[in-house]
Design a protein around this motif. Structure first.
Motif, short mmCIF file in Angstrom:
data_model
loop_
_atom_site.label_atom_id
_atom_site.label_comp_id
_atom_site.label_asym_id
_atom_site.label_seq_id
_atom_site.Cartn_x
_atom_site.Cartn_y
_atom_site.Cartn_z
N ASN B 77 10.14 -17.22 18.66
CA ASN B 77 10.19 -16.09 17.22
C ASN B 77 9.64 -15.92 16.09
N SER B 78 8.67 -16.61 15.96
CA SER B 78 8.29 -16.14 14.92
C SER B 78 7.04 -15.14 15.28
N LEU B 79 6.27 -14.81 16.27
CA LEU B 79 5.21 -14.54 16.59
C LEU B 79 6.20 -12.74 16.42
N LEU B 80 7.47 -12.66 17.10
CA LEU B 80 8.13 -11.35 17.31
C LEU B 80 8.70 -10.64 16.35
N ALA B 81 9.28 -11.82 15.59
CA ALA B 81 9.71 -11.38 13.77
C ALA B 81 9.29 -11.47 13.45
N ALA B 82 7.76 -11.45 12.82
CA ALA B 82 6.37 -11.47 12.35
C ALA B 82 5.79 -9.92 12.84
N GLY B 83 5.93 -9.69 14.05
CA GLY B 83 5.07 -8.18 14.71
C GLY B 83 6.35 -7.28 14.42
N GLY B 84 7.40 -7.04 14.89
CA GLY B 84 8.18 -6.45 14.23
C GLY B 84 8.50 -6.07 13.24
N TYR B 85 8.36 -7.08 11.80
CA TYR B 85 8.24 -6.71 10.89
C TYR B 85 6.83 -5.39 10.14
N THR B 86 6.24 -5.66 10.85
CA THR B 86 5.02 -5.43 10.93
C THR B 86 4.98 -4.15 11.38
N LEU B 87 5.14 -3.65 11.93
CA LEU B 87 5.21 -2.60 13.22
C LEU B 87 6.30 -1.52 12.01
N ALA B 88 7.55 -2.27 11.57
CA ALA B 88 8.74 -1.66 10.72
C ALA B 88 7.93 -1.34 9.34
N VAL B 89 7.48 -2.11 9.39
CA VAL B 89 6.50 -1.83 7.92
C VAL B 89 5.67 -0.25 8.02
N LEU B 90 5.06 -0.70 9.49
CA LEU B 90 3.87 0.32 9.23
C LEU B 90 4.68 2.04 9.70
N VAL B 91 5.37 1.82 10.75
CA VAL B 91 5.94 2.72 10.69
C VAL B 91 6.62 3.35 9.29
N ILE B 92 7.44 2.62 8.58
CA ILE B 92 7.82 3.28 7.44
C ILE B 92 6.70 3.45 6.36
N CYS B 93 5.83 2.95 5.90
CA CYS B 93 5.48 2.60 4.87
C CYS B 93 4.30 3.63 4.96
N THR B 94 3.37 4.47 6.57
CA THR B 94 2.09 5.33 6.20
C THR B 94 2.65 6.65 5.99
N PRO B 95 3.69 7.18 5.96
CA PRO B 95 4.27 8.77 6.47
C PRO B 95 4.21 8.94 5.13
N ALA B 96 4.92 7.90 3.91
CA ALA B 96 5.97 7.86 2.77
C ALA B 96 4.16 7.63 1.85
N ALA B 97 3.26 7.02 2.11
CA ALA B 97 1.72 7.07 1.65
C ALA B 97 1.18 8.22 1.60
N TYR B 98 1.24 9.11 2.68
CA TYR B 98 0.90 10.41 3.01
C TYR B 98 0.82 11.17 2.25
N ALA B 99 2.42 10.89 2.29
CA ALA B 99 3.42 12.26 0.70
C ALA B 99 2.75 11.67 0.03
N PHE B 100 3.01 10.49 -0.70
CA PHE B 100 2.24 9.86 -2.20
C PHE B 100 1.17 11.13 -2.40
N ALA B 101 0.04 10.57 -1.15
CA ALA B 101 -1.38 11.23 -1.80
C ALA B 101 -1.65 12.30 -1.60
N ARG B 102 -1.52 13.14 -0.51
CA ARG B 102 -1.38 14.37 -0.57
C ARG B 102 -0.79 15.46 -0.58
N LEU B 103 0.91 15.24 -0.74
CA LEU B 103 1.36 16.24 -0.62
C LEU B 103 2.00 16.52 -2.16
#
Lengths: 312, 281
Positions: B77-103
């Motif tokens: 459970n810990s691995l799945l939840a932490a893994g799922g959470y990490t994936l969600a953070v990356l998918v959500i935050c990376t594009p947002a960071a790109y918009a703030f940095a470059r657009l």
């Protein structure tokens, strides 16, 4: 890059957008598309939740009751007249200050030691960071046992210097220092690594100049290293106070939820008790707002105190 | 002067300090491992024993077969939840960071300033409304409750934005000349050049979630959805009295996966702490 060139040459440019749309508008649209997943989650789970928390704090909202009457500032008045809240605040500040002092001093000592020209620098850095990787669950179980009065190894070690068994987790006056001790062991690795980075940022020629002027090790540390590390110390203490003020797991596990009695109740334990044991959600929301307010004041105060000193 | 600085005799004080610190760090861990191989009688004894007279794996058998102790399930459970959470953070935050940095877009600076201010607001403020939302969505006691509420990680956006801004603009301009759109530039120029920063963020987001206790306590309730830290706190409250070696065996088994990860990625983790300023609790 070659792959991009090959790919793109075959595709029409800007196929999605009408040609009349200018570059500025297209860039803005793209930006909001990139931002939208983040903004949606942020709006739901942060903005909405924060506003709702403030709103709820004016209602007598209980989990298992259908009605939620408006009570104005009553929750705050109750909170501020509750001696248990104030003792929880004191415990938390006591714990945070002792722990931050401890982690900062031990972290700095360790950082200075592992940045000196010795063998095994990398080995010691890796080794000293190990406790930080444990979960609060695992660390809590270990320290609950080490600090045991009857069979604990800490008391055993102290017996060699003639100290009689100490009731670490049963004495209201000792329980917070005991939790701090465990937490210092657990978390000094983070300040250590930050200090290593800070120490490596100090230019070597300053040390050389000091040595040529005949300064000894102690003078160099207090006149050069420490003043130049001030921004790092600020960062370590501010982030440390913020994170240790939110302490929950250590009392939850090591002292079984804040014991003995309520001697190790912290503000987050208090919040947990009100909202998830007594199911007073509206009152819990007021507690959360109060915690945020205290932390804002502490942070502002720290920035004021440390940034006011004269710059060299 | 210089030769003195580097001779081993000159550094005996440093070695002494490091020896003491290492002993302090290792002692609780050694006791934990050593006593997990003892019997109940051997542990509950004064003076405490440092090494077992007859090492036994009895406590490991007990902890792995106990009806209400499900370390394997909790670890999963810990691995799945932490893994799922990490994936969600990356998918959500990376594009947002790109918009703030470059657009360039209206509101870029204002929005970013607002995010900066919100980092000062502690997480406790959002706990109760988010808990009630989980209840209304029927997400209590599910992985959704462990994954989504914290996925808009403001700190992750800051960190990645900072990193994206350091990537030379010319690389993106070259891609524009090749006809790359905004997504193409993000996907083929920015992401491949940022693997270090993204990995560092992923490791810390993962570890932070893996070790979280408060939120999993309030949103999970059944034995089958608990995470490791919550499970350990339950073991403590129900078995601390008599079964100490079993508890210590639970600590060893639950910490081992993290230590293995650490042994493999130690350099990256150590660099990552410094790069992200994350890892404090």
């Amino acid at each position: 890059m070659a792959r991009i060139i090959g790919q793109r040459l075959t595709e029409p440019r800007h196929s999605i957008f009408p040609f009349s749309m200018n570059l500025k508008t297209r860039e803005a649209i793209a930006a909001y598309l990139f931002l939208s997943p983040f903004l949606i989650f942020f709006a739901i789970f942060f903005v909405r939740a924060t506003i709702s928390s403030v709103g709820m704090s004016f209602y007598d909202w209980r989990l298992l009751r259908p009605t939620t009457p408006y009570v104005g500032l009553d929750n705050y008045i109750d909170l501020f007249s509750d001696p248990i809240w104030w003792s929880s605040v004191i415990h938390t500040i006591y714990f945070a200050v002792v722990t931050v002092l401890g982690t900062t001093i031990v972290g700095l000592l360790a950082a200075v030691a592992v940045t000196r020209p010795i063998h095994g620098q990398g080995f010691f850095r890796v080794l000293l960071y190990i406790p930080q990787l444990m979960s609060v669950g695992a660390m809590g179980l270990v320290w609950n046992w080490l600090l045991s009065t009857q069979f604990g190894v800490i008391n055993y070690l102290l017996s060699f210097i003639g100290i009689r068994p100490i009731n670490w987790l049963g004495d209201p006056n000792l329980v917070i220092p005991a939790l701090s001790l465990a937490t210092i062991w657990w978390t000094f690795g983070f300040p250590m690594l930050i200090f290593i980075a800070g120490l490596q940022g100090i230019p070597e020629h300053l040390y050389e100049a000091a040595r040529i002027d005949g300064a000894n090790g102690r003078q160099i540390f207090f006149r050069i290293t420490l003043p130049l590390l001030r921004p790092t110390i600020l960062f370590v203490t501010v982030t440390g106070i913020i994170s240790h003020f939110q302490v929950f797991g250590q009392p939850y596990i090591i002292t079984g939820g804040g014991g003995p009695g309520r001697s190790s109740w912290t503000v987050v334990i208090y919040l947990y008790q009100q909202a998830w044991v007594a199911y007073r959600m509206g009152f819990g929301a007021a507690v959360a707002v109060a915690i945020a307010a205290i932390m804002a004041v502490i942070t502002a105060f720290q920035f004021l105190v440390i940034s006011r000193r004269v710059e060299y | 002067m210089n030769f003195k600085q580097y001779s081993p005799y000159r550094n005996w004080g440093t070695y002494a300090v490091l020896a003491v610190l290492s002993a302090i760090v290792l002692f609780p861990l050694i006791i934990t491992v050593s006593q997990s191989f003892m019997t109940n009688q051997e542990v509950n004894r004064w003076p405490p024993k440092i090494l077992p007279t007859a090492p036994t794996v009895e406590s490991y058998n007990t902890v792995l077969t106990q009806q209400d102790v499900r370390l394997d399930l909790w670890l999963r459970n810990s691995l799945l939840a932490a893994g799922g959470y990490t994936l969600a953070v990356l998918v959500i935050c990376t594009p947002a960071a790109y918009a703030f940095a470059r657009l360039r877009f209206p509101g870029n600076r204002l929005l970013f300033a607002i995010l900066l201010v919100t980092i000062m607001i502690p997480g406790q403020v959002t706990l109760i409304p988010n808990f009630l939302l989980m209840r209304d969505l029927k997400w209590l006691d599910t992985f959704n409750a462990l994954i989504f509420p914290g996925a808009a990680n403001v700190f992750g956006v800051f960190l990645l934005r900072q990193f994206f801004m350091q990537i030379p603009q010319e690389l993106e301009e070259a891609a524009v000349l090749d006809g790359a759109g905004y997504f193409g530039r993000f996907r083929h120029v920015i992401l491949p050049l940022s693997t270090n920063a993204i990995t560092a963020l992923a490791i810390f987001v993962f570890l932070g979630h893996y070790n979280d206790l408060f939120w999993p306590i309030i949103v999970t309730s059944s034995l089958e959805t608990r995470t490791l830290p919550v499970g350990l706190s339950i073991i403590q409250s129900s078995y601390a009295g008599q079964y100490r070696p079993m508890i210590l065996a639970g600590v060893v088994l639950s910490t081992l996966p993290i230590l293995i990860v650490y042994a493999i990625f130690q350099r990256r983790i150590i660099q990552g702490v410094t790069l992200t300023g994350m890892g404090g609790r």
